[in-house]
Design a protein around this motif. Structure first.
Motif, PDB file in Angstrom:
ATOM      1  N   CYS A 188       0.837  -1.203   0.000  1.00 14.62           N
ATOM      2  CA  CYS A 188       0.000   0.000   0.000  1.00 14.62           C
ATOM      3  C   CYS A 188       0.875   1.257   0.000  1.00 14.62           C
ATOM      4  CB  CYS A 188      -0.912  -0.027   1.220  1.00 14.62           C
ATOM      5  SG  CYS A 188      -1.817   1.511   1.473  1.00 14.62           S
ATOM      6  N   ASN A 190      -0.131   4.494   0.475  1.00 15.52           N
ATOM      7  CA  ASN A 190      -0.440   5.395   1.594  1.00 15.52           C
ATOM      8  C   ASN A 190       0.151   4.889   2.895  1.00 15.52           C
ATOM      9  OD1 ASN A 190      -1.866   7.195   0.010  1.00 15.52           O
ATOM     10  ND2 ASN A 190      -3.868   6.241   0.388  1.00 15.52           N
ATOM     11  N   TYR A 239     -12.578  -0.440   3.376  1.00 18.26           N
ATOM     12  CA  TYR A 239     -11.582   0.126   4.299  1.00 18.26           C
ATOM     13  C   TYR A 239     -10.494   0.860   3.487  1.00 18.26           C
ATOM     14  CZ  TYR A 239     -13.785  -3.031   7.614  1.00 18.26           C
ATOM     15  OH  TYR A 239     -14.697  -3.683   8.406  1.00 18.26           O
ATOM     16  N   LYS A 240     -10.272   2.072   3.872  1.00 16.68           N
ATOM     17  CA  LYS A 240      -9.246   2.868   3.217  1.00 16.68           C
ATOM     18  C   LYS A 240      -7.972   2.824   4.059  1.00 16.68           C
ATOM     19  CE  LYS A 240      -8.346   7.468   1.319  1.00 16.68           C
ATOM     20  NZ  LYS A 240      -8.904   8.842   1.142  1.00 16.68           N
ATOM     21  N   HIS A 258     -11.651   4.630  10.031  1.00 15.93           N
ATOM     22  CA  HIS A 258     -12.555   4.105   9.021  1.00 15.93           C
ATOM     23  C   HIS A 258     -13.826   4.940   8.986  1.00 15.93           C
ATOM     24  CE1 HIS A 258     -14.841   1.429   6.513  1.00 15.93           C
ATOM     25  NE2 HIS A 258     -15.742   1.186   7.485  1.00 15.93           N
ATOM     26  N   GLY A 261     -12.324   9.068   8.747  1.00 17.37           N
ATOM     27  CA  GLY A 261     -11.431   9.417   7.625  1.00 17.37           C
ATOM     28  C   GLY A 261      -9.997   9.674   8.106  1.00 17.37           C
ATOM     29  N   ASN A 262      -9.041   9.396   7.276  1.00 16.84           N
ATOM     30  CA  ASN A 262      -7.639   9.568   7.654  1.00 16.84           C
ATOM     31  C   ASN A 262      -7.238  11.039   7.690  1.00 16.84           C
ATOM     32  OD1 ASN A 262      -6.747   6.911   8.086  1.00 16.84           O
ATOM     33  ND2 ASN A 262      -6.437   6.556   5.876  1.00 16.84           N
TER      34      ASN A 262
END
Length: 278
Positions: A188, A190, A239-240, A258, A261-262
């Motif tokens: 990933c 990010n 899921y981000k 989740h 937000g990040n």
């Protein structure tokens, strides 16, 4: 050689003298015969023959060889003979004058060539390799880089994620810190960006001061890791990653990204997030 030549010349002169005497005797006999004076013809002839015989030239005292006769006996003819001068023997060039010896040909040796001096090329100066720019030490997966928080770069595959969370909650209960669970994957982008920020000195200092960090790999499709994620994130939707969950010393969820937000994945954004939930 010079003495021999002198003897030859002497013998020649003697022969000439004898020849002249014989000639004179013959002439006198002829005159006397014509005038009726003197003896008979036989006597005159006999006289001539005796007088005409020249003495043999003396032998060469050094060599013992008789000197060559250079005058021939005169004819016994009553007719007066003409006085003839015997031809003088020309000394051969070799006998009369020694040939000057030619100087021996001196073979002039060619001057030896100077030895070829191989000029060695000046050694090239050693290539100075510029010192490489200092690089940050590579962060090994699973090795802490931020002191007491337990942060590591990357996500350990196959680890007991649930057991690690329980150990962190127990430590947080003991020292009053919070637990930060980071759900992500090694592929990933990010997640890698967040790791770089967590590894900085400023953000790392915040982690050491206020958190126990647990990293869980959800990129390998490990069902137990997803079960743990669902325990703390009950919201709907995908899921981000990374998904950040903060627990207190009792294991209760304080916040999770989740749902919210990040934050911005920079020192400023992650720094503000950690200060808020410390």
């Amino acid at each position: 050689m010079a003495a021999h030549r002198r003897k030859q010349r002497t013998a020649g002169i003697q022969g000439l003298v004898r020849f002249s005497a014989v000639t004179l005797t013959v002439a006198s006999a002829a005159v006397a015969t014509a005038c009726g004076v003197g003896g008979s013809k036989d006597d005159a002839a006999q006289h001539v023959s005796v007088a005409a015989a020249p003495d043999a030239p003396a032998a060469d005292q050094e060599t013992g060889a008789p000197a060559p006769m250079e005058a021939t006996a005169a004819s016994a003819s009553p007719t007066p003979a003409a006085t003839s001068v015997p031809p003088t023997t020309r000394p051969s060039p070799a006998a009369s004058s020694p040939v000057a010896k030619r100087p021996a040909a001196t073979t002039s040796k060619a001057a030896p060539r100077p030895a070829a001096t191989t000029s060695k090329a000046a050694p090239r100066p050693a290539r100075t390799t510029a010192a490489p720019a200092p690089t940050k030490p590579a962060v090994k997966k699973g090795a802490p880089v931020s002191g007491s928080s337990g942060f590591t770069s990357g996500y350990p595959t196959g680890a007991d994620a649930r057991g690690a969370v329980e150990a962190a909650v127990a430590a947080a209960e003991a020292d009053g810190k919070k637990v930060l669970i980071d759900f992500g994957a090694n592929w990933c982008g990010n997640c890698k960006a967040a790791d770089r920020v967590f590894a900085t000195s400023a953000v790392g200092a915040l982690l050491d001061a206020s958190y126990h960090v647990v990293k869980v790999d959800i990129g390998s499709q490990d069902s137990s890791a997803f079960d743990l994620l669902r325990d703390y994130c009950t919201g709907e939707g995908a899921y981000k990653m990374p998904v950040l969950v903060v627990l207190d010393g009792n294991g209760e969820v304080v916040t999770e990204t989740h749902s919210t937000g990040n934050p911005e994945l920079t020192e400023t954004g992650l720094g503000a997030f950690l200060r808020k939930w410390a």
